[in-house]
Scaffold this motif. Structure first.
Motif, PDB file in Angstrom:
ATOM      1  N   ARG A 112       0.823  -1.225   0.000  1.00  0.00           N
ATOM      2  CA  ARG A 112       0.000   0.000   0.000  1.00  0.00           C
ATOM      3  C   ARG A 112       0.850   1.266   0.000  1.00  0.00           C
ATOM      4  O   ARG A 112       0.448   2.298   0.533  1.00  0.00           O
ATOM      5  CB  ARG A 112      -0.921   0.004   1.211  1.00  0.00           C
ATOM      6  CG  ARG A 112      -0.159  -0.081   2.516  1.00  0.00           C
ATOM      7  CD  ARG A 112      -1.049   0.119   3.706  1.00  0.00           C
ATOM      8  NE  ARG A 112      -0.354  -0.246   4.926  1.00  0.00           N
ATOM      9  CZ  ARG A 112      -0.886  -0.194   6.136  1.00  0.00           C
ATOM     10  NH1 ARG A 112      -2.132   0.200   6.282  1.00  0.00           N
ATOM     11  NH2 ARG A 112      -0.195  -0.544   7.190  1.00  0.00           N
ATOM     12  N   SER A 113       2.077   1.172  -0.567  1.00  0.00           N
ATOM     13  CA  SER A 113       2.871   2.409  -0.645  1.00  0.00           C
ATOM     14  C   SER A 113       2.158   3.374  -1.582  1.00  0.00           C
ATOM     15  O   SER A 113       1.473   2.961  -2.527  1.00  0.00           O
ATOM     16  CB  SER A 113       4.283   2.122  -1.169  1.00  0.00           C
ATOM     17  OG  SER A 113       4.235   1.814  -2.539  1.00  0.00           O
ATOM     18  N   ARG A 141       0.868  -5.401   5.881  1.00  0.00           N
ATOM     19  CA  ARG A 141       1.421  -6.267   6.936  1.00  0.00           C
ATOM     20  C   ARG A 141       0.396  -6.657   7.993  1.00  0.00           C
ATOM     21  O   ARG A 141       0.588  -7.639   8.711  1.00  0.00           O
ATOM     22  CB  ARG A 141       2.575  -5.548   7.640  1.00  0.00           C
ATOM     23  CG  ARG A 141       3.831  -5.532   6.839  1.00  0.00           C
ATOM     24  CD  ARG A 141       4.906  -4.764   7.590  1.00  0.00           C
ATOM     25  NE  ARG A 141       5.805  -4.118   6.654  1.00  0.00           N
ATOM     26  CZ  ARG A 141       6.876  -4.702   6.144  1.00  0.00           C
ATOM     27  NH1 ARG A 141       7.180  -5.934   6.493  1.00  0.00           N
ATOM     28  NH2 ARG A 141       7.637  -4.061   5.286  1.00  0.00           N
ATOM     29  N   SER A 196       9.146  -7.769  -0.327  1.00  0.00           N
ATOM     30  CA  SER A 196       9.441  -8.958   0.488  1.00  0.00           C
ATOM     31  C   SER A 196       9.675 -10.129  -0.454  1.00  0.00           C
ATOM     32  O   SER A 196       8.727 -10.669  -1.017  1.00  0.00           O
ATOM     33  CB  SER A 196       8.270  -9.307   1.405  1.00  0.00           C
ATOM     34  OG  SER A 196       8.143  -8.343   2.409  1.00  0.00           O
ATOM     35  N   THR A 227       7.532  -0.540 -16.965  1.00  0.00           N
ATOM     36  CA  THR A 227       7.650   0.760 -16.299  1.00  0.00           C
ATOM     37  C   THR A 227       8.463   1.720 -17.174  1.00  0.00           C
ATOM     38  O   THR A 227       8.113   2.893 -17.327  1.00  0.00           O
ATOM     39  CB  THR A 227       8.326   0.585 -14.918  1.00  0.00           C
ATOM     40  OG1 THR A 227       7.515  -0.296 -14.138  1.00  0.00           O
ATOM     41  CG2 THR A 227       8.492   1.892 -14.183  1.00  0.00           C
TER      42      THR A 227
HETATM   43  P1  NDP Z   1       7.481  -0.002   0.239  1.00  0.00           P
HETATM   44  O1  NDP Z   1       8.468  -0.612   1.170  1.00  0.00           O
HETATM   45  O2  NDP Z   1       7.293   1.466   0.208  1.00  0.00           O
HETATM   46  O3  NDP Z   1       6.042  -0.657   0.529  1.00  0.00           O
HETATM   47  C1  NDP Z   1       5.908  -2.033   0.683  1.00  0.00           C
HETATM   48  C2  NDP Z   1       4.474  -2.355   0.993  1.00  0.00           C
HETATM   49  O4  NDP Z   1       4.336  -3.778   1.082  1.00  0.00           O
HETATM   50  C3  NDP Z   1       3.974  -1.796   2.335  1.00  0.00           C
HETATM   51  O5  NDP Z   1       2.660  -1.307   2.158  1.00  0.00           O
HETATM   52  C4  NDP Z   1       4.005  -2.998   3.261  1.00  0.00           C
HETATM   53  O6  NDP Z   1       2.967  -3.013   4.226  1.00  0.00           O
HETATM   54  C5  NDP Z   1       3.746  -4.145   2.306  1.00  0.00           C
HETATM   55  N1  NDP Z   1       4.377  -5.377   2.785  1.00  0.00           N
HETATM   56  C6  NDP Z   1       5.696  -5.618   2.956  1.00  0.00           C
HETATM   57  N2  NDP Z   1       5.905  -6.876   3.422  1.00  0.00           N
HETATM   58  C7  NDP Z   1       4.673  -7.420   3.546  1.00  0.00           C
HETATM   59  C8  NDP Z   1       4.215  -8.674   4.005  1.00  0.00           C
HETATM   60  N3  NDP Z   1       5.074  -9.606   4.430  1.00  0.00           N
HETATM   61  N4  NDP Z   1       2.888  -8.917   4.002  1.00  0.00           N
HETATM   62  C9  NDP Z   1       2.014  -7.972   3.575  1.00  0.00           C
HETATM   63  N5  NDP Z   1       2.395  -6.754   3.142  1.00  0.00           N
HETATM   64  C10 NDP Z   1       3.708  -6.481   3.121  1.00  0.00           C
HETATM   65  O7  NDP Z   1       7.864  -0.561  -1.217  1.00  0.00           O
HETATM   66  P2  NDP Z   1       7.439  -0.002  -2.661  1.00  0.00           P
HETATM   67  O8  NDP Z   1       5.976   0.007  -2.770  1.00  0.00           O
HETATM   68  O9  NDP Z   1       8.211   1.220  -2.990  1.00  0.00           O
HETATM   69  O10 NDP Z   1       8.042  -1.161  -3.598  1.00  0.00           O
HETATM   70  C11 NDP Z   1       7.533  -2.461  -3.532  1.00  0.00           C
HETATM   71  C12 NDP Z   1       8.368  -3.351  -4.443  1.00  0.00           C
HETATM   72  O11 NDP Z   1       8.206  -2.922  -5.788  1.00  0.00           O
HETATM   73  C13 NDP Z   1       9.873  -3.310  -4.169  1.00  0.00           C
HETATM   74  O12 NDP Z   1      10.414  -4.600  -4.403  1.00  0.00           O
HETATM   75  C14 NDP Z   1      10.395  -2.356  -5.232  1.00  0.00           C
HETATM   76  O13 NDP Z   1      11.748  -2.607  -5.569  1.00  0.00           O
HETATM   77  C15 NDP Z   1       9.469  -2.702  -6.368  1.00  0.00           C
HETATM   78  N6  NDP Z   1       9.330  -1.660  -7.372  1.00  0.00           N
HETATM   79  C16 NDP Z   1       9.342  -2.066  -8.673  1.00  0.00           C
HETATM   80  C17 NDP Z   1       9.166  -1.167  -9.679  1.00  0.00           C
HETATM   81  C18 NDP Z   1       9.125  -1.674 -11.064  1.00  0.00           C
HETATM   82  O14 NDP Z   1       9.193  -0.886 -11.975  1.00  0.00           O
HETATM   83  N7  NDP Z   1       8.989  -2.978 -11.289  1.00  0.00           N
HETATM   84  C19 NDP Z   1       9.005   0.264  -9.403  1.00  0.00           C
HETATM   85  C20 NDP Z   1       8.931   0.586  -7.998  1.00  0.00           C
HETATM   86  C21 NDP Z   1       9.108  -0.350  -7.022  1.00  0.00           C
HETATM   87  P3  NDP Z   1       2.836  -1.910   5.413  1.00  0.00           P
HETATM   88  O15 NDP Z   1       2.335  -0.670   4.755  1.00  0.00           O
HETATM   89  O16 NDP Z   1       1.852  -2.498   6.361  1.00  0.00           O
HETATM   90  O17 NDP Z   1       4.230  -1.759   5.956  1.00  0.00           O
END
Ligand code: NDP
Length: 291
Positions: A162-163, A186, A207, A271
């Motif tokens: 949910r970022s 999470r 993750s 992307t």
């Molecule tokens: P963030 O760390 O900002 O957000 C991660 C989100 O995932 C949070 O909302 C978190 O929950 C949730 N989360 C993490 N672990 C778990 C779990 N075990 N169970 C449930 N929810 C979980 O990361 P980003 O959104 O910036 O990036 C996510 C991924 O996407 C990364 O791997 C990044 O490298 C990748 N990415 C890829 C791109 C592409 O072009 N392919 C572009 C941008 C990013 P909570 O809010 O509760 O902490």
């Protein structure tokens, strides 16, 4: 199993983007502000430069050292904003500690914000007014599904993560496409039970290998946004390095679903494609307003 091959889709679109640039009558310019020398960011930037040059765009790369101040970054962004030759401005993320991400992103002129991350563009997404630029990753996810003719309207879509910049934006975009959307994080209780509800499952958590066969079902379309480095040595390699892994355990999940995007080669290339689609649109709008 259908492989949602983002690299193939991106490469297929090259002639069309070249044609669109020819029709513009000028080479659109993308300013990339890169702070520090994080090896993973270097690889992302190289990919963007190569693809941009392939389609006939021009790149103005602004490299700043990791110890710059937020003010120095703002100075460069304002310079690019003010340059009429520049059509798009992006800041390569992540930023070094000490630089406020929201402040520097907000400094980008929304008409040049081709990554679609400024408040004005996010508000357009919220209001579904089609005026702004969709965040490039979100646009890439939707384009990938559209290419493979995956129906979205009326379908159950589960987004894990949910970022603001990835999970939430992507969930909103699916809502705008008339999907029924669930967002997990999470604190979600019994994640496998929730993820299994989706006709489409989008995972953006950072993750590694979080999603396993117990989270999916045979009729599901799985889009893995995650990019994780499985060991530190692979950082110097290209994005296509085999040591990049997703948030989905691809090897174990691939035969348990209808379709799945790989990492690398899935959402990443989409992307980049979406970024340049946004750049061409920005250039078109700038060209029109200059006439
Ligand atoms: P963030 O760390 O900002 O957000 C991660 C989100 O995932 C949070 O909302 C978190 O929950 C949730 N989360 C993490 N672990 C778990 C779990 N075990 N169970 C449930 N929810 C979980 O990361 P980003 O959104 O910036 O990036 C996510 C991924 O996407 C990364 O791997 C990044 O490298 C990748 N990415 C890829 C791109 C592409 O072009 N392919 C572009 C941008 C990013 P909570 O809010 O509760 O902490």
């Amino acid at each position: 199993m259908i492989l949602l091959d983002g690299k193939k889709v991106r490469d297929q679109r090259v002639p069309e983007l070249r044609r669109e640039i020819r029709e513009l009558g000028f080479a659109p310019v993308l300013g990339i502000v890169q702070i520090g020398r994080l090896e993973r960011s270097e690889a992302y930037v190289i990919q963007k430069i190569r693809f941009g040059e392939l389609i006939g765009a021009r790149i103005e790369q602004v490299r700043l050292s990791a110890d710059v101040s937020t003010e120095d970054v703002l100075f460069e962004i304002r310079r690019l904003n003010a340059d009429p030759a520049v059509n798009g401005v992006i800041i390569q993320l992540p930023l070094p500690q000490g630089i406020d991400r929201r402040v520097v992103i907000e400094a980008i002129d929304p008409t040049k914000d081709v990554d679609g991350l400024t408040a004005r563009n996010l508000k357009s997404l919220l209001e579904n007014d089609h005026q702004g630029f969709l965040p490039a990753t979100t646009k890439g996810v939707l384009s990938l599904l559209r290419h493979y003719e995956v129906p979205i309207e009326g379908r159950e879509v589960v987004v894990v993560g949910r970022s603001l910049l990835v999970g939430k934006s992507t969930a909103l975009a699916f809502l705008n496409e008339n999907a029924t959307v669930t967002i997990c994080h999470r604190f979600t209780r019994d994640l496998p039970e929730v993820t299994k509800r989706g006709d489409i499952l989008v995972v953006a958590t950072g993750s590694p290998l979080l999603i396993t066969p117990e989270h999916v079902h045979k009729g599901q379309v799985v889009v893995d946004v995650g990019i994780n480095v499985s060991n530190k040595e692979s950082l110097a390699e290209e994005i296509s390095a085999p040591k990049l892994i997703g948030d989905v355990d691809f090897v174990r999940v691939k035969d348990q679903v209808l379709a799945i995007s790989p990492v690398p080669g899935g959402v990443g290339p989409m992307t980049v494609l979406s970024l340049f689609e946004n750049l061409i649109e920005a250039a078109r709008r700038h060209g029109a307003s200059a006439r």
